[in-house]
Design an enzyme around this catalytic site. Structure first.
Site, PDB file in Angstrom:
ATOM      1  N   SER A 122       0.813  -1.211   0.000  1.00  0.00           N
ATOM      2  CA  SER A 122       0.000   0.000   0.000  1.00  0.00           C
ATOM      3  C   SER A 122       0.855   1.273   0.000  1.00  0.00           C
ATOM      4  O   SER A 122       1.625   1.519  -0.912  1.00  0.00           O
ATOM      5  CB  SER A 122      -0.960  -0.041   1.193  1.00  0.00           C
ATOM      6  OG  SER A 122      -1.904   0.991   1.115  1.00  0.00           O
ATOM      7  N   ASP A 335      -1.410   1.499  -3.591  1.00  0.00           N
ATOM      8  CA  ASP A 335      -2.189   0.414  -4.190  1.00  0.00           C
ATOM      9  C   ASP A 335      -3.602   0.855  -4.551  1.00  0.00           C
ATOM     10  O   ASP A 335      -4.454   0.042  -4.859  1.00  0.00           O
ATOM     11  CB  ASP A 335      -2.227  -0.809  -3.272  1.00  0.00           C
ATOM     12  CG  ASP A 335      -2.992  -0.568  -1.978  1.00  0.00           C
ATOM     13  OD1 ASP A 335      -3.140   0.601  -1.577  1.00  0.00           O
ATOM     14  OD2 ASP A 335      -3.432  -1.554  -1.347  1.00  0.00           O
ATOM     15  N   ASP A 337      -6.186   2.219  -2.856  1.00  0.00           N
ATOM     16  CA  ASP A 337      -7.383   2.003  -2.053  1.00  0.00           C
ATOM     17  C   ASP A 337      -7.729   3.226  -1.208  1.00  0.00           C
ATOM     18  O   ASP A 337      -8.725   3.205  -0.471  1.00  0.00           O
ATOM     19  CB  ASP A 337      -7.270   0.744  -1.182  1.00  0.00           C
ATOM     20  CG  ASP A 337      -6.175   0.831  -0.128  1.00  0.00           C
ATOM     21  OD1 ASP A 337      -5.436   1.836  -0.099  1.00  0.00           O
ATOM     22  OD2 ASP A 337      -6.051  -0.120   0.676  1.00  0.00           O
ATOM     23  N   THR A 561       1.084  -1.476  17.233  1.00  0.00           N
ATOM     24  CA  THR A 561       2.332  -2.006  16.697  1.00  0.00           C
ATOM     25  C   THR A 561       3.568  -1.715  17.535  1.00  0.00           C
ATOM     26  O   THR A 561       4.590  -2.366  17.365  1.00  0.00           O
ATOM     27  CB  THR A 561       2.577  -1.439  15.290  1.00  0.00           C
ATOM     28  OG1 THR A 561       2.588   0.000  15.362  1.00  0.00           O
ATOM     29  CG2 THR A 561       1.482  -1.873  14.331  1.00  0.00           C
TER      30      THR A 561
END
Length: 593
Positions: A122, A335, A337, A561
């Protein structure tokens, strides 16, 4: 409406200790019937995988031998999340091979239907790559399967660990290895993608899957093709362009306004450049697209100082655009999106007027509300799903247009927005501020839009509603689809980008992060807007907010994360927002560092 396949709802729950199928097509006659239908429509992949037997999945068999060729990178642990698996491309060989195997197996949960595997990272830098899996409906992988994907990715080849993980999936869902499965594989334009996609294909074929390749394609196109295939629609990517272009050109003829006549498209030097090049001649009679940042060949160009992530997060113009330039612009991510719109303007912050995902949701929701009124359709719940990060001004605006009961808040992560829109709304608009989102139409909404109208005026409204419905990619957020929807919506309203931007003014905000020893000590509720642990933290935040002005708000949430707590603050002025964020950060560090 161009309908994507939707699995039966509600799905039967998985038995904790007994294998069961969770979809409806279980008998061989139905499998053969679907294959005949696909062959009739010319949609069944023609490249067959090998016939897999139980011996292939035994120690020393072909699957284990292949896995030993691509062992796990030492010291790396993989976790499947909203973005799938995503990290440095150099340590992904084993993951790609195993995700091909994983997809080839789980596709047998619903025999004759396809699962998709997309190789992309992405908006990440070019050195990274990743893999996402598209479920049978074309949407993101179900949450209960994410854990299984993580187990397979992290399994060791030693002591039969990988084989045991694969067999646990076969037994859990009572899969029939003699039944061929279907896997769609797509890739973006990263240098590493052809090699990694090739490993996905090898893994899928190793477990007997038929593979259809889409190389390259955007992530939303792969998801769309999976959903369309499973609904027996003919044509794949070509059908995608046909549906989108015909719906857009037909819809634009409904409106007198031709603004914007042209749109300059920042393609982030990614696969969106390929898609825009294919789309442009199909819609040229209605809209001129001028793509830039289209270099998909040179190293280091992807997402570098360009793309939706750069424009929205950094609040900076993309490479190739100056504050003195004029016209309507948009930026896709790597990508395709995500999408955001902007108009260069020297006097504005960042040198532009930015229309992010909040503004896109507001525009679309208002247009759909108007169309429901024009068509005389009643009894449908139209609403918008946001996250806590949505600017408060957008929430106030939407509340004034739709009512507070129709403006919902979900946890951060597009999968949470999608689920809430699907569950609670007949027409559900959802966008994150980063420009990732779409609109979902329930069966009730589609049925209402198919009913006979009482007057010619209502029939015209229904026609427009159906054409808008054709443009939305209901599988996942889609920058190409959303580009066409926004242009059509602006023409329906007769607005320029400046008119659109003026519907509300964003409240100043600030995002910070505080490093802590253990982020799991922070527990939130109410879609991450309230902190319930540690005790006393929310009360201190409330006190700071109360002394920061009328429009102030703030919240904290643990990162998914890293060991940091993310802080968001909003207020009437930038100085007040900055001060509030700093004070909240101080409290977090005091209590948790």
């Amino acid at each position: 409406f161009f309908l994507l396949y939707q699995p039966p709802h509600p799905r039967p729950p998985l038995a904790p200790d007994a294998p069961t199928r969770i979809f409806s097509y279980e008998n061989s006659e139905r499998i053969e019937e679907r294959e005949r239908e696909h062959q009739q429509h010319n949609t069944m992949p023609q490249t067959d995988g090998k016939v897999v037997t139980e011996s292939d999945l035994q120690p020393g068999g072909s699957v284990e031998k292949l896995a030993f060729e691509y062992p796990r990178a030492p010291g790396v642990t993989y976790r499947y999340g909203t973005a799938g698996f995503r990290t440095d491309a150099k340590v992904l060989d084993s993951v790609m091979l195993r995700m091909g195997m994983f997809a080839g197996l789980i596709a047998r949960i619903e025999p004759g239907m396809a699962i998709g595997v997309m190789v992309t990272a992405s908006h990440n830098k070019e050195k990274d790559n990743g893999v996402k899996i598209a479920d049978f409906g074309g949407g993101m992988l179900r949450q209960d399967l994410e854990g299984l994907a993580t187990d397979v990715a992290n399994a060791s080849c030693k002591e039969n660990d990988l084989l045991e993980k694969l067999w646990s999936i076969i037994k859990k869902f009572n899969l029939n290895l003699a039944c061929a499965s279907v896997v769609f594989v797509g890739e973006d334009t990263r240098e590493s993608s052809p090699r990694l996609a090739g490993l996905v294909i090898r893994g899928a074929r190793a477990v007997g899957a038929k593979v259809k390749e889409f190389r390259p394609c955007t992530t939303p196109q792969l998801h769309w093709c999976v959903g369309a295939f499973n609904n027996l629609q003919k044509g794949g990517i070509d059908k995608y362009y046909t549906v989108m272009s015909k719906g857009f050109t037909t819809l634009c003829k409904e409106f007198e306004s031709k603004v914007p006549e042209a749109l300059k498209v920042d393609c982030a030097n990614g696969v969106g450049a390929v898609a825009i090049k294919k789309l442009q001649p199909l819609i040229s009679e209605c809209l001129s697209l001028s793509p830039f940042n289209t270099d998909t060949e040179s190293k280091g160009k992807l997402n570098e100082n360009c793309g939706a992530e750069h424009v929205q997060k950094q609040q900076k113009l993309p490479e190739g655009v100056a504050t003195t330039d004029t016209g309507a612009y948009c930026s896709l991510d790597g990508d395709a999106d995500r999408i955001v719109f902007f108009a260069p303007e020297a006097k504005s912050e960042g040198g532009m007027r930015l229309m992010d995902g909040d503004k896109i949701a507001s525009l679309i929701a208002e247009v759909l509300r108007d169309l429901l009124q024009e068509s005389g359709i009643t009894g449908l719940k139209l609403g918008v799903v946001q996250t806590a990060y949505a600017n408060g001004a957008s929430t106030h605006y939407l509340t004034s247009k739709l009512g507070s009961e129709n403006v919902l808040c979900a946890k951060t992560g597009v999968k949470h927005l999608h689920k809430m829109a699907e569950k609670n709304l007949d027409i559900g608009v959802y966008f994150e501020a980063n420009g990732h989102g779409t609109v979902l139409f329930s069966h009730k909404a589609r049925k209402a839009a198919s009913a006979k109208s009482k007057t010619l005026a209502q029939a015209a409204g229904v026609k427009r509603l159906r054409l808008f419905g054709q443009l939305f990619n209901q599988a996942i957020g889609d920058a190409i689809s959303d580009l066409l929807v926004v242009v059509a919506a602006l023409r329906m309203k007769g607005w320029s980008l400046s008119d659109w931007d003026d519907i509300y003014k964003d409240l100043p905000s600030r995002m910070l992060k505080a490093k802590v020893r253990d982020r799991t000590l922070v527990v939130t509720t109410d879609a991450e807007r309230k902190c319930v642990e540690p005790a006393g933290l929310q009360e201190r935040i409330n006190k700071l907010v109360g002394s920061s002005g009328e429009f102030a708000r703030a919240f904290v949430r643990p990162s998914g994360t890293e060991d940091v707590v993310r802080i968001y603050a909003e207020a009437a002025t930038q100085a007040e927002a900055d001060s509030l964020a700093d004070k909240v950060k101080g409290v977090v560090e005091e209590m948790l560092s």
